[in-house]
Write an enzyme that holds these catalytic residues in place. Structure first.
Site, short mmCIF file in Angstrom:
data_model
loop_
_atom_site.label_atom_id
_atom_site.label_comp_id
_atom_site.label_asym_id
_atom_site.label_seq_id
_atom_site.Cartn_x
_atom_site.Cartn_y
_atom_site.Cartn_z
N ARG A 231 0.84 -1.21 0.00
CA ARG A 231 0.00 0.00 0.00
C ARG A 231 0.86 1.25 0.00
O ARG A 231 2.07 1.20 0.25
CB ARG A 231 -0.91 0.01 1.23
CG ARG A 231 -0.16 0.03 2.56
CD ARG A 231 -1.12 0.05 3.74
NE ARG A 231 -0.45 -0.02 5.04
CZ ARG A 231 -0.17 -1.13 5.68
NH1 ARG A 231 -0.45 -2.30 5.15
NH2 ARG A 231 0.43 -1.09 6.88
N ASP B 79 -6.21 5.02 10.59
CA ASP B 79 -6.40 3.66 11.09
C ASP B 79 -6.40 3.68 12.63
O ASP B 79 -5.34 3.74 13.21
CB ASP B 79 -5.33 2.71 10.55
CG ASP B 79 -3.91 3.28 10.65
OD1 ASP B 79 -3.74 4.51 10.79
OD2 ASP B 79 -2.96 2.46 10.59
N GLU C 105 2.35 12.29 19.62
CA GLU C 105 1.80 11.94 18.31
C GLU C 105 0.40 12.51 18.11
O GLU C 105 0.04 12.95 17.02
CB GLU C 105 1.75 10.41 18.18
CG GLU C 105 1.15 9.91 16.89
CD GLU C 105 0.82 8.42 16.93
OE1 GLU C 105 0.72 7.82 15.85
OE2 GLU C 105 0.67 7.87 18.04
#
Length: 515
Positions: A191, A291, A475
């Protein structure tokens, strides 16, 4: 002629070898890979796939099978792995007490920097020829869409050469593998990620001049061919009922992600979907960078109902619209007027299709379109701001979108990814640097400067407050309750952190640090 005939088999073998992609860890280590991942000897499934073998992988596998098949031998799987592999370690960052956040981030670039790689047999790392910046924490490799937002801060830091080196690495990956993988790991080759390569070229051209477009034209065209299914086994293209062409995320593989092997197996067992279908949906969500999120769930709340490949994502198509326009610009710089006009025309057709299928008048917002059910997604997500970031929205639509951002997304710490609480990391209560920047820059493109500044100041304050409390750049952040950590997802919250550093420096450069 006879000599040439004799050479043909050798030439064929060489051609096949050059065309073959590096094997991922599940293919190299087979049953050892499966046993390690299922036994949970490492808390994080990414650890083993990032290990470096200490000797020939074939010898390691043979030794393992011999021991495993001998009932008289008792052994520790964890000890076997430790004896045969170099286990990756995360780097701890010591922060001098009271160090200013801007100074801290600029010093972090040295810690997050990686030098050109040396290939190692059996390692999953895809060697890159130029230096690069990694996000940090468990993310020990370059990541595609992360890097665009990291570059914003590198440019603010005067690290123009590093930005160019990273772009050269991405061009190398395109030429070597036909696309930019999720990251420079063999297990990511199935991907890509949101196609920001063209936007990176725009950043570099702003610094070095328009000749940059011409230099990277070939790489841009190969990137475009990947997304338009002209290479490999990709199926990104969707022909809409009116004949227009739009795109979706679509991983080439339908097996568990090697880095999340056990989680994917457990998700598949709990789902009523066909296993291959759900593995593809999980992988394709990873290609989207989101995700996971309620955005992809049929019921809007449960991972087992994921159906990523059924959606026309608004942000992906806005990115491809930008890629088409950059291709037009690059062809102009090469003096190819016919190709310039060709890309301008297909970009305009894509823009009309995005508005037709992804603009929701009832929501006053851009949403994904489910081409299977022929219905728009009811989940509102900040990725819809790509329509303003890339200036696809009309002025009237932009005003409605700004009202939605203010009413639904605005929170004490910035803007929240979605309003849904599912326990997934790309839902409430989390905010992420790339989507904050997409929103802020998008609003500024339509003169919604007051709202853009308000979001910026809240995000900057949250980042600085967390840094002052912990000494870390994270993050993701909890934008709804700024005293709490962000949560959700398949792994603990990571620090480092490339894109948070980049966006924060960019915003401080624009607005300063609020008092």
């Amino acid at each position: 002629m006879k000599r040439l005939f004799l050479l043909l088999p050798l030439l064929l073998q060489l051609t096949v070898a050059l065309c073959q992609k590096p094997l991922a860890p599940d293919k190299i280590y087979g049953v050892l890979f499966e046993d390690v991942q299922r036994s949970k000897i490492f808390p994080d499934g990414k650890t083993f796939v990032d290990c470096i073998p200490k000797k020939d992988p074939k010898q390691i596998v043979a030794a393992y099978i011999s021991i495993k098949n001998n009932p008289a031998v008792r052994f520790s799987l964890k000890l076997f792995v430790e004896n045969n592999f170099v286990i990756p370690q995360e780097r701890n960052v010591e922060v001098p007490k009271g160090e200013d956040v801007v100074k801290h981030i600029k010093s972090l670039w040295k810690i997050l920097r990686r030098e050109p790689d040396t290939p190692v047999n059996g390692s999953s790392l895809l060697a890159l020829p130029y230096p690069y910046i990694v996000p940090g924490g468990r993310f020990r490799e370059i990541y595609y869409w992360d890097s665009y937002f990291t570059m914003l801060g590198l440019l603010e830091s005067g690290e123009d050469d590093m930005v160019e080196n990273m772009i050269k690495n991405f061009a190398y990956l395109i030429n070597e593998y036909g696309h930019i993988p999720n990251g420079n790991r063999s297990y990511y080759l199935g991907r890509s990620q949101p196609p920001y390569f063209a936007a990176m070229i725009q950043l570099l051209a702003d610094k070095k001049g328009n000749q940059v477009y011409a230099i990277y034209l070939d790489a841009l065209e190969k990137e475009y061919n990947y997304w338009m299914d002209k290479t490999d086994r990709t199926r990104h293209v969707v022909k809409m009922p009116d004949g227009s062409i739009l795109n979706r995320y679509y991983d080439q593989l339908d097996v568990p992600r090697q880095e999340s092997f056990l989680q994917d197996e457990e998700t598949a067992k709990a789902s009523t979907q066909d296993k291959k279908a759900i593995y593809r949906h999980l992988r394709s969500a990873a290609e989207s960078g989101i995700d996971f999120s309620s955005r992809w769930f049929r019921d809007g709340k449960t991972l087992t109902t994921i159906e990523t490949t059924n959606y026309i994502p608004v942000d992906l198509n806005c990115l491809l619209y930008n890629l088409e326009n950059v291709l037009a610009r690059a062809n102009k710089e090469r003096g190819n007027i016919t190709r310039e006009r060709y890309y301008e025309q297909i970009a305009e057709r894509r823009k009309k299709a995005i508005i037709k299928y992804c603009w929701s008048p009832s929501a006053g917002y851009f949403v994904d379109y489910n081409f299977v059910t022929k219905k728009q997604n009811r989940v509102l997500i900040l990725n819809g701001m790509a329509a303003m970031f890339f200036e696809i929205a009309t002025a009237s639509q932009a005003k409605q979108i700004a009202n939605v951002v203010k009413a639904k997304f605005l929170q004490p710490g910035g803007v929240v990814t979605t309003v849904n609480r599912t326990g997934e990391q790309w839902d409430a209560p989390n905010g992420w640097a790339p989507l904050e920047w997409l929103t802020i820059r998008g609003l500024m493109n339509y003169q919604q400067d007051d709202l853009a500044k308000q979001i910026s100041e809240r995000w900057i304050k949250l980042n600085v407050d967390v840094y002052n409390r912990t000494g870390k750049m994270m993050e993701k952040y909890n934008v709804m309750d700024t005293a709490l950590e962000a949560g959700g997802g398949e792994y603990p919250s990571q620090d480092g952190f490339g894109w948070s550093n980049g966006v924060l420096l960019k915003l401080i450069g624009l607005f300063g640090i609020p008092k």
